[in-house]
Design an enzyme around this catalytic site. Sequence first.
Site, PDB file in Angstrom:
ATOM      1  N   GLY A  31      11.828  14.787  39.242  1.00  0.00           N
ATOM      2  CA  GLY A  31      11.348  13.560  39.044  1.00  0.00           C
ATOM      3  C   GLY A  31      11.109  13.314  37.517  1.00  0.00           C
ATOM      4  CG  HIS A  37      16.509  14.508  34.896  1.00  0.00           C
ATOM      5  ND1 HIS A  37      15.698  14.455  34.245  1.00  0.00           N
ATOM      6  CD2 HIS A  37      16.088  15.916  35.375  1.00  0.00           C
ATOM      7  CE1 HIS A  37      14.629  15.061  34.009  1.00  0.00           C
ATOM      8  NE2 HIS A  37      14.963  15.941  35.258  1.00  0.00           N
ATOM      9  N   GLY A 147      19.461  22.189  33.050  1.00  0.00           N
ATOM     10  CA  GLY A 147      19.881  22.661  31.132  1.00  0.00           C
ATOM     11  C   GLY A 147      19.441  23.363  30.625  1.00  0.00           C
ATOM     12  CE  LYS A 149      13.785  20.386  28.334  1.00  0.00           C
ATOM     13  NZ  LYS A 149      12.531  21.509  28.329  1.00  0.00           N
ATOM     14  CB  SER A 186       9.455  15.074  32.972  1.00  0.00           C
ATOM     15  OG  SER A 186      10.810  15.212  33.617  1.00  0.00           O
TER      16      SER A 186
END
Length: 283
Positions: A31, A37, A147, A149, A186
């Site tokens: 989330g 995302h 991802g 990252k 996030s």
Amino acid sequence: MQICRTVFDLRAAVARFRASGEGVGLVTTMGALHDGHMALVSEARAAHDRVVATIFVNPTQFGEAADLETYPRTEARDLEHLEAAGIDAVLIPEIGEIYPEGDETVVETTRLANILHGAVRPGHFRGVTTVVAKLFNICQPDAAYFGEKDYQQLHVIKRMVRDLHMPLKIRGVPTVREPDGLAMSSRNSRLTEEDRAAAPILARALDAAQSMGAATVEDLARTIRDTIAGEPRATLKGLDIVRLPDFTPATGRLSAPVGIMISAEFGSGDNHVLLIDQREVHP
């Protein structure tokens, strides 16, 4: 978009897709969705008839209770983003749905999970692989998107899928960055204004290393350390430069591509935030 709260409902939705002969892509998230995302969703949307997402803040990958408690939760906004992006079904389970009472099974890549960033965050990757294995089993997608990252995580999941003969492809998607270079995460929303201004130092350190050309691994490491040391709000927690694809330590002059992974902490006490970034550097 169908919102599923149980494993049964998500499996029923996927069964309907399969009955129509449709392929399924999966994007797993915790989330607090951002453009990073959405890049995963876009890649999945382009490759599959149907795309399923999950939103689950996985407790087993957090080393500190405070980190779990403060992780941002923005379900209503996340659902708006997913629906706008064309997601077909989303699983948003309670903890007991994923970890039923008496749950005792874990999945772990024993070497890759406990080196590099895994040494900085003990148990983290065991929590990741366990929950991802569960989500793969629940959804049974054709491919799942992650991802770049989270570089070590991506390779840990690829290794798990290979070792356990899971019938799906793992697709890596390039890191999405803010205009100042900070990798989208996030966790960025938890940074103070001052720490947010300092956080792009990770990308600048990687840029400095990448610009060095035919250097040694030791020169790259020194440049990264010196660059981050110049930002008083950042504390370097981990720096690893590894050979690919086996993630063994690289040394000496660059003769083949290497992966560089860094982690740095911003803030202090209960307000600290650990950020990561990565880069592949070619000689």
